[in-house]
Design a protein around this motif. Structure first.
Motif, short mmCIF file in Angstrom:
data_model
loop_
_atom_site.label_atom_id
_atom_site.label_comp_id
_atom_site.label_asym_id
_atom_site.label_seq_id
_atom_site.Cartn_x
_atom_site.Cartn_y
_atom_site.Cartn_z
N LYS A 1 0.87 -1.19 0.00
CA LYS A 1 0.00 0.00 0.00
C LYS A 1 0.90 1.23 0.00
N ASP A 2 0.90 1.95 -1.12
CA ASP A 2 1.67 3.18 -1.22
C ASP A 2 0.76 4.31 -0.73
N VAL A 3 0.80 4.57 0.57
CA VAL A 3 -0.14 5.50 1.19
C VAL A 3 -0.02 6.92 0.64
N PRO A 4 1.19 7.49 0.47
CA PRO A 4 1.27 8.86 -0.03
C PRO A 4 0.60 9.08 -1.38
N THR A 5 0.61 8.06 -2.25
CA THR A 5 -0.02 8.21 -3.56
C THR A 5 -1.36 7.49 -3.64
N ASN A 6 -1.81 6.90 -2.52
CA ASN A 6 -3.08 6.18 -2.48
C ASN A 6 -3.14 5.09 -3.55
N THR A 7 -2.03 4.37 -3.70
CA THR A 7 -1.94 3.31 -4.69
C THR A 7 -1.89 1.95 -4.02
N LEU A 8 -2.72 1.04 -4.51
CA LEU A 8 -2.73 -0.33 -4.02
C LEU A 8 -1.92 -1.19 -4.98
N ILE A 9 -0.94 -1.90 -4.47
CA ILE A 9 -0.09 -2.74 -5.31
C ILE A 9 -0.53 -4.18 -5.17
N VAL A 10 -0.81 -4.83 -6.29
CA VAL A 10 -1.35 -6.18 -6.28
C VAL A 10 -0.52 -7.09 -7.18
N ASP A 11 -0.59 -8.38 -6.88
CA ASP A 11 0.14 -9.36 -7.67
C ASP A 11 -0.73 -10.62 -7.76
N GLN A 12 -0.49 -11.41 -8.79
CA GLN A 12 -1.30 -12.61 -9.02
C GLN A 12 -0.71 -13.86 -8.43
N LEU A 13 0.56 -13.93 -8.28
CA LEU A 13 1.20 -15.18 -7.91
C LEU A 13 0.93 -15.55 -6.46
N LEU A 14 0.44 -16.78 -6.25
CA LEU A 14 0.24 -17.27 -4.89
C LEU A 14 1.56 -17.29 -4.14
N THR A 15 2.65 -17.46 -4.87
CA THR A 15 3.98 -17.50 -4.27
C THR A 15 4.73 -16.19 -4.45
N THR A 16 4.00 -15.09 -4.64
CA THR A 16 4.66 -13.80 -4.84
C THR A 16 5.67 -13.52 -3.73
N PRO A 17 6.88 -13.11 -4.09
CA PRO A 17 7.92 -12.89 -3.07
C PRO A 17 7.70 -11.62 -2.26
N TYR A 18 6.80 -10.76 -2.69
CA TYR A 18 6.64 -9.46 -2.06
C TYR A 18 5.92 -9.52 -0.71
N LEU A 19 5.43 -10.69 -0.32
CA LEU A 19 4.74 -10.82 0.97
C LEU A 19 5.61 -11.50 2.03
N ASP A 20 6.81 -11.90 1.68
CA ASP A 20 7.66 -12.64 2.62
C ASP A 20 8.60 -11.71 3.40
N SER A 21 8.64 -11.92 4.71
CA SER A 21 9.53 -11.15 5.58
C SER A 21 10.43 -12.11 6.35
N HIS A 22 11.69 -11.70 6.53
CA HIS A 22 12.61 -12.44 7.39
C HIS A 22 12.84 -11.72 8.72
N ARG A 23 12.57 -10.44 8.74
CA ARG A 23 12.74 -9.71 9.99
C ARG A 23 11.75 -8.55 10.05
N THR A 24 11.55 -8.09 11.28
CA THR A 24 10.61 -7.00 11.49
C THR A 24 11.10 -6.10 12.62
N ARG A 25 10.68 -4.86 12.56
CA ARG A 25 10.92 -3.88 13.62
C ARG A 25 9.58 -3.55 14.26
N THR A 26 9.55 -3.45 15.60
CA THR A 26 8.29 -3.18 16.29
C THR A 26 8.33 -1.83 17.00
N GLU A 27 7.16 -1.46 17.51
CA GLU A 27 7.06 -0.32 18.41
C GLU A 27 7.50 -0.77 19.81
N LEU A 28 7.30 0.07 20.82
CA LEU A 28 7.68 -0.25 22.19
C LEU A 28 7.03 -1.56 22.63
N ALA A 29 7.82 -2.46 23.17
CA ALA A 29 7.31 -3.77 23.57
C ALA A 29 6.73 -3.73 24.98
#
Length: 377
Positions: A260-288
């Motif tokens: 979701k490109d919020v500044p331009t109000n653009t929704l990015i979509v893909d067809q592949l069930l195995t699309t690589p754009y949804l995979d994360s190896h790490r994350t940063r959080t807010e205050l725990a």
């Protein structure tokens, strides 16, 4: 009210009804309390009166007194305003977690203590254990119903005054007990989704509070394939509700929200069930938040969930100087979503958690507004 040990939060559902039964079987002196957290907005979707009626019927059947409190104002300011603000940022919040922290285990607890009780009980599927003077939040015996994910923001004060009578039961046992007791809630359907939305369409509800602003749907390479009514109506990994028909040059296959490109109000979509754009190896959080009051160490290994009913996965956690977290997963995680909660476990023990700020999920090069975390150190 000084002759009451425990106040049970009677919601008008089967779980809280059986929580009351179990306490009575243990010889507890109990009363019920029905909380109204949302005012009827005229849509006909607010089930508060139906739930109130069922809670009264349960209390009468069990022969216990019942009290009533309206926390709608507290819910609006403590939960709903945050819910709207997060969606306006393009994030996906979890209001149930905030409701537990701000309403059920704060205002409800205060009300119960004012009524002379020493503790509260709810129909959540979780357990509390005291060890060496500290209270631990444990997973429920029924893995399929475990709700510790939604309770990870509780602290020592709340847990020391809370009991979860259903923590060692399976849902089938709960319904059987309600049936045997002849309760009106025995066959009542479990509530699902966000409580204040009910059965109505999510976008229709949200559009009452956030402006509908049409934007473009584009593929990772920038091809425009449709329009949408606002990026805040969608979440990462979403498939339903995109209304993308046959697109010339593309296969007849499902489309998924990958960004979701919020500044331009653009929704990015893909067809592949195995699309690589949804995979994360790490994350940063807010205050725990830590249930024990502090983290196990500044760096440690445990298991994590990034959504409810997800299988926990192994990870390495680094606690930063400002109390936020860097989390590296052993295996890639699918659709880790900013605004949702990352909850940490040591086996059956819930350690705490934090709201997800950003991830390292791959972002199509055509989109410059990717929310990327700083590199792990």
């Amino acid at each position: 009210m000084s002759n009451i040990d425990t106040i049970v939060g009677l919601s008008g559902g089967v779980d809280s009804s059986v929580a009351a039964i179990r306490l009575l079987e243990q010889g507890e002196r109990i009363a019920g309390l029905f909380m109204q957290n949302w005012e009827d907005d005229g849509s006909g979707e607010c089930r508060a009166e139906d739930d109130r009626r069922d809670a009264v019927a349960v209390a009468a059947k069990l022969g216990i007194p019942i009290h009533f409190r309206n926390f709608a104002g507290e819910y609006w300011s403590g939960v709903f305003e945050h819910f709207l603000a997060e969606y306006a940022r393009g994030r996906t919040p979890n209001p149930d977690i905030l409701c537990n922290r701000e309403i059920k285990f704060k205002h409800f607890l205060d009300a119960a203590l004012d009524l002379g009780a020493s503790r509260i009980a709810t129909g959540h599927y979780a357990r509390v254990r005291e060890r060496n003077g500290r209270f631990e939040l444990l997973r429920a015996v029924d893995d399929s119903k475990d709700q510790s994910y939604f309770l990870h923001q509780l602290g020592q004060t709340a847990l020391s005054a809370t009991v979860f009578p259903l923590g060692d039961l399976h849902k089938t046992q709960v319904r059987a007990m309600a049936t045997q007791a002849g309760l009106v809630t025995a066959d009542k359907k479990d509530s699902t989704g966000i409580c204040f939305i009910g059965e109505r369409d999510f976008r229709t509800f949200l559009a009452q509070y956030l402006p509908v602003r049409e934007g473009e749907m584009r593929t990772p390479d920038g091809t425009r394939i449709g329009t949408h009514q606002g990026v805040f109506f969608y979440t990462l990994g979403q498939r339903e509700g995109l209304h993308i028909g046959g697109v010339r040059g593309y296969a007849q296959a499902p489309w998924f929200v990958i960004g979701k490109d919020v500044p331009t109000n653009t929704l990015i979509v893909d067809q592949l069930l195995t699309t690589p754009y949804l995979d994360s190896h790490r994350t940063r959080t807010e205050l725990a938040h830590w249930i024990a009051g502090k983290p196990p160490a500044s760096a440690f290994r445990c298991q994590a969930q990034t959504r409810y009913r997800q299988q926990p996965d192994a990870c390495a956690v680094t606690v930063r100087d400002d109390g936020t977290l860097d989390v590296r997963f052993d295996n890639p995680q699918r659709a880790v979503t900013p605004g949702q909660s990352l909850v940490l476990y040591d086996g059956e023990i819930c350690l705490g958690g934090a709201v997800i700020e950003s991830t390292d999920a791959q972002w199509p090069m055509q989109w410059p507004h990717a929310p990327q975390p700083e590199p792990l150190t």
